[in-house]
Design a protein around this motif. Structure first.
Motif, PDB file in Angstrom:
ATOM      1  N   THR A 292      -1.133   5.214   4.425  1.00 50.42           N
ATOM      2  CA  THR A 292      -0.367   5.147   5.663  1.00 50.42           C
ATOM      3  C   THR A 292       0.215   3.761   5.879  1.00 50.42           C
ATOM      4  OG1 THR A 292      -0.468   5.606   8.043  1.00 50.42           O
ATOM      5  CG2 THR A 292      -2.385   4.552   7.070  1.00 50.42           C
ATOM      6  N   ILE A 293       1.265   3.723   6.661  1.00 52.43           N
ATOM      7  CA  ILE A 293       1.838   2.465   7.129  1.00 52.43           C
ATOM      8  C   ILE A 293       2.427   2.749   8.501  1.00 52.43           C
ATOM      9  CG2 ILE A 293       4.121   2.813   6.096  1.00 52.43           C
ATOM     10  CD1 ILE A 293       4.062  -0.265   5.455  1.00 52.43           C
ATOM     11  N   ASP A 294       2.305   1.775   9.389  1.00 49.81           N
ATOM     12  CA  ASP A 294       2.937   1.956  10.691  1.00 49.81           C
ATOM     13  C   ASP A 294       3.970   0.865  10.923  1.00 49.81           C
ATOM     14  OD1 ASP A 294       1.765  -0.318  11.976  1.00 49.81           O
ATOM     15  OD2 ASP A 294       0.015   0.842  12.519  1.00 49.81           O
ATOM     16  N   LEU A 295       4.692   1.019  11.983  1.00 49.75           N
ATOM     17  CA  LEU A 295       5.816   0.141  12.277  1.00 49.75           C
ATOM     18  C   LEU A 295       5.393  -1.326  12.328  1.00 49.75           C
ATOM     19  CD1 LEU A 295       8.795  -0.039  12.959  1.00 49.75           C
ATOM     20  CD2 LEU A 295       8.229   0.427  15.339  1.00 49.75           C
ATOM     21  N   THR A 296       4.188  -1.602  12.820  1.00 51.62           N
ATOM     22  CA  THR A 296       3.749  -2.998  12.936  1.00 51.62           C
ATOM     23  C   THR A 296       3.425  -3.620  11.591  1.00 51.62           C
ATOM     24  OG1 THR A 296       1.414  -2.417  13.246  1.00 51.62           O
ATOM     25  CG2 THR A 296       2.789  -2.561  15.236  1.00 51.62           C
TER      26      THR A 296
ATOM     27  N   VAL B 215       3.326   3.238  -3.854  1.00 51.65           N
ATOM     28  CA  VAL B 215       2.609   3.133  -2.572  1.00 51.65           C
ATOM     29  C   VAL B 215       2.192   1.686  -2.315  1.00 51.65           C
ATOM     30  CG1 VAL B 215       0.430   3.770  -1.445  1.00 51.65           C
ATOM     31  CG2 VAL B 215       1.853   5.532  -2.489  1.00 51.65           C
ATOM     32  N   ARG B 216       1.677   1.036  -3.334  1.00 52.30           N
ATOM     33  CA  ARG B 216       1.257  -0.362  -3.207  1.00 52.30           C
ATOM     34  C   ARG B 216       2.436  -1.268  -2.866  1.00 52.30           C
ATOM     35  NH1 ARG B 216      -2.153   0.508  -6.697  1.00 52.30           N
ATOM     36  NH2 ARG B 216      -0.906   0.144  -8.552  1.00 52.30           N
ATOM     37  N   LYS B 217       3.565  -1.054  -3.561  1.00 55.81           N
ATOM     38  CA  LYS B 217       4.765  -1.870  -3.313  1.00 55.81           C
ATOM     39  C   LYS B 217       5.310  -1.664  -1.899  1.00 55.81           C
ATOM     40  CE  LYS B 217       6.183  -2.072  -8.126  1.00 55.81           C
ATOM     41  NZ  LYS B 217       7.153  -1.590  -9.123  1.00 55.81           N
ATOM     42  N   LEU B 218       5.071  -0.496  -1.332  1.00 58.21           N
ATOM     43  CA  LEU B 218       5.514  -0.216   0.036  1.00 58.21           C
ATOM     44  C   LEU B 218       4.604  -0.869   1.081  1.00 58.21           C
ATOM     45  CD1 LEU B 218       6.498   3.556  -0.234  1.00 58.21           C
ATOM     46  CD2 LEU B 218       8.041   1.586  -0.110  1.00 58.21           C
ATOM     47  N   GLY B 219       3.441  -1.349   0.647  1.00 57.16           N
ATOM     48  CA  GLY B 219       2.503  -1.971   1.584  1.00 57.16           C
ATOM     49  C   GLY B 219       1.654  -0.976   2.342  1.00 57.16           C
ATOM     50  N   MET B 220       1.520   0.230   1.828  1.00 55.39           N
ATOM     51  CA  MET B 220       0.732   1.266   2.497  1.00 55.39           C
ATOM     52  C   MET B 220      -0.755   1.053   2.226  1.00 55.39           C
ATOM     53  SD  MET B 220       3.188   4.565   1.843  1.00 55.39           S
ATOM     54  CE  MET B 220       2.957   5.449   3.393  1.00 55.39           C
ATOM     55  N   SER B 221      -1.578   1.475   3.179  1.00 55.61           N
ATOM     56  CA  SER B 221      -3.032   1.333   3.084  1.00 55.61           C
ATOM     57  C   SER B 221      -3.689   2.696   2.955  1.00 55.61           C
ATOM     58  CB  SER B 221      -3.582   0.669   4.347  1.00 55.61           C
ATOM     59  OG  SER B 221      -2.944  -0.557   4.584  1.00 55.61           O
ATOM     60  N   LEU B 222      -4.780   2.733   2.199  1.00 57.35           N
ATOM     61  CA  LEU B 222      -5.533   3.973   2.052  1.00 57.35           C
ATOM     62  C   LEU B 222      -6.123   4.370   3.397  1.00 57.35           C
ATOM     63  CD1 LEU B 222      -6.633   6.163   0.131  1.00 57.35           C
ATOM     64  CD2 LEU B 222      -8.656   4.722  -0.160  1.00 57.35           C
ATOM     65  N   GLU B 223      -5.811   5.581   3.817  1.00 56.60           N
ATOM     66  CA  GLU B 223      -6.358   6.117   5.070  1.00 56.60           C
ATOM     67  C   GLU B 223      -7.560   7.007   4.807  1.00 56.60           C
ATOM     68  OE1 GLU B 223      -4.454   9.459   7.494  1.00 56.60           O
ATOM     69  OE2 GLU B 223      -4.040   7.667   8.712  1.00 56.60           O
ATOM     70  N   ARG B 224      -7.447   7.846   3.776  1.00 50.11           N
ATOM     71  CA  ARG B 224      -8.533   8.783   3.465  1.00 50.11           C
ATOM     72  C   ARG B 224      -8.345   9.391   2.093  1.00 50.11           C
ATOM     73  NH1 ARG B 224      -7.844  13.754   7.495  1.00 50.11           N
ATOM     74  NH2 ARG B 224      -6.931  12.212   8.846  1.00 50.11           N
ATOM     75  N   GLU B 225      -9.434   9.913   1.582  1.00 56.10           N
ATOM     76  CA  GLU B 225      -9.382  10.757   0.395  1.00 56.10           C
ATOM     77  C   GLU B 225      -9.748  12.158   0.851  1.00 56.10           C
ATOM     78  OE1 GLU B 225     -11.386   9.246  -3.039  1.00 56.10           O
ATOM     79  OE2 GLU B 225     -10.130   7.453  -3.073  1.00 56.10           O
ATOM     80  N   THR B 226      -9.093  13.134   0.269  1.00 56.87           N
ATOM     81  CA  THR B 226      -9.333  14.517   0.642  1.00 56.87           C
ATOM     82  C   THR B 226      -9.101  15.386  -0.590  1.00 56.87           C
ATOM     83  OG1 THR B 226      -8.811  16.229   2.293  1.00 56.87           O
ATOM     84  CG2 THR B 226      -6.966  14.893   1.491  1.00 56.87           C
TER      85      THR B 226
ATOM     86  N   ALA C  35      12.964   5.630   8.163  1.00 57.16           N
ATOM     87  CA  ALA C  35      11.993   6.364   8.985  1.00 57.16           C
ATOM     88  C   ALA C  35      11.534   5.551  10.189  1.00 57.16           C
ATOM     89  CB  ALA C  35      10.787   6.767   8.137  1.00 57.16           C
ATOM     90  N   LEU C  36      11.169   4.303   9.934  1.00 59.00           N
ATOM     91  CA  LEU C  36      10.542   3.487  10.974  1.00 59.00           C
ATOM     92  C   LEU C  36      11.562   2.828  11.900  1.00 59.00           C
ATOM     93  CD1 LEU C  36       7.760   1.886   8.763  1.00 59.00           C
ATOM     94  CD2 LEU C  36       7.470   3.724  10.435  1.00 59.00           C
ATOM     95  N   GLN C  37      12.735   2.514  11.385  1.00 59.22           N
ATOM     96  CA  GLN C  37      13.709   1.795  12.206  1.00 59.22           C
ATOM     97  C   GLN C  37      14.823   2.694  12.718  1.00 59.22           C
ATOM     98  OE1 GLN C  37      14.806  -1.640   9.865  1.00 59.22           O
ATOM     99  NE2 GLN C  37      12.808  -2.574  10.137  1.00 59.22           N
ATOM    100  N   ASP C  38      15.331   3.595  11.901  1.00 56.64           N
ATOM    101  CA  ASP C  38      16.431   4.450  12.320  1.00 56.64           C
ATOM    102  C   ASP C  38      15.941   5.694  13.062  1.00 56.64           C
ATOM    103  OD1 ASP C  38      19.509   5.003  11.846  1.00 56.64           O
ATOM    104  OD2 ASP C  38      18.453   6.888  11.495  1.00 56.64           O
ATOM    105  N   ARG C  39      14.920   6.352  12.524  1.00 55.70           N
ATOM    106  CA  ARG C  39      14.425   7.602  13.120  1.00 55.70           C
ATOM    107  C   ARG C  39      13.328   7.371  14.156  1.00 55.70           C
ATOM    108  NH1 ARG C  39      18.647  10.753  12.612  1.00 55.70           N
ATOM    109  NH2 ARG C  39      19.500  10.328  10.578  1.00 55.70           N
ATOM    110  N   GLY C  40      12.878   6.140  14.306  1.00 55.39           N
ATOM    111  CA  GLY C  40      11.916   5.817  15.358  1.00 55.39           C
ATOM    112  C   GLY C  40      10.511   6.349  15.142  1.00 55.39           C
ATOM    113  N   LEU C  41      10.154   6.647  13.909  1.00 53.21           N
ATOM    114  CA  LEU C  41       8.783   7.086  13.646  1.00 53.21           C
ATOM    115  C   LEU C  41       7.850   5.885  13.751  1.00 53.21           C
ATOM    116  CD1 LEU C  41       9.430   9.421  10.574  1.00 53.21           C
ATOM    117  CD2 LEU C  41       9.134  10.080  12.962  1.00 53.21           C
TER     118      LEU C  41
END
Length: 177
Positions: free
Chosen positions: A169-173, A145-156, A121-127
């Motif tokens: 969420t996680i972003d390219l950086t 999710v934890r193993k991917l390094g994602m951070s809690l953005e919100r609860e809904t 997603a982040l490297q090949d598809r440029g998201l």
């Protein structure tokens, strides 16, 4: 054809002979416990779903990969990317998700497939950013999710079923390939 190989898995587009094993996965109440309204799904529903997943590939340039075990050729389930239209407050967004048969749980396959999908997603598809949406209490997904390094953005709350959801969420950086 888009394919990704990991040490143990092949992530690929869907084949006709994937229908029956994916329908078996969708018919397992343990697998479906945290998905949608929690009800199992049959062969017809699975066939329509695979059709929709393939259409998303054609329309968006990404979608849900069939996850195949390299050692045996078995279909383990799916992982991939989709637009989470059911949750308008996170749009525009692309979400990563996974669903594996219960016989494949606890072996690291979901994390391995999800990490490869996130890299795609982040490297090949440029998201620039990818989210994950999971129900509160789904600890297995929380571990991935934890193993991917994602951070809690919100609860809904799920707009139809009313269940509490967590959006990570996680972003390219932040991504570590």
């Amino acid at each position: 054809m888009t394919e990704i190989r990991t040490p143990r898995l092949l992530l690929r587009r869907w084949h006709d002979d994937d229908l029956a094993p994916m329908a078996d996965i969708n018919a397992d109440p343990r697998v479906m416990r945290w998905i949608g309204d929690g009800s199992v799904r049959g062969l017809d529903h699975t066939a329509r779903a695979i059709e929709q997943w393939e259409e998303e590939w054609d329309e968006e340039g990404f979608g849900l990969f069939a996850v195949e075990l390299l050692a045996s050729g078995e279909l383990a389930g799916f992982t991939g990317l989709s637009v989470p239209g059911f949750l308008p407050q996170v749009l525009p967004a692309v979400a990563i998700s996974w669903r594996l048969g219960s016989q494949f749980w606890g072996q690291g396959y979901a994390s391995e497939a999800a990490h490869a999908t996130l890299e795609f997603a982040l490297q090949d598809r440029g998201l620039d950013r990818v989210i994950s949406i999971s129900r509160v209490g789904d600890d297995a997904s929380g571990n991935v999710v934890r193993k991917l390094g994602m951070s809690l953005e919100r609860e809904t709350v799920h707009p139809v079923h009313g269940w509490p959801l967590r959006v990570h969420t996680i972003d390219l950086t932040e991504f570590q390939a």
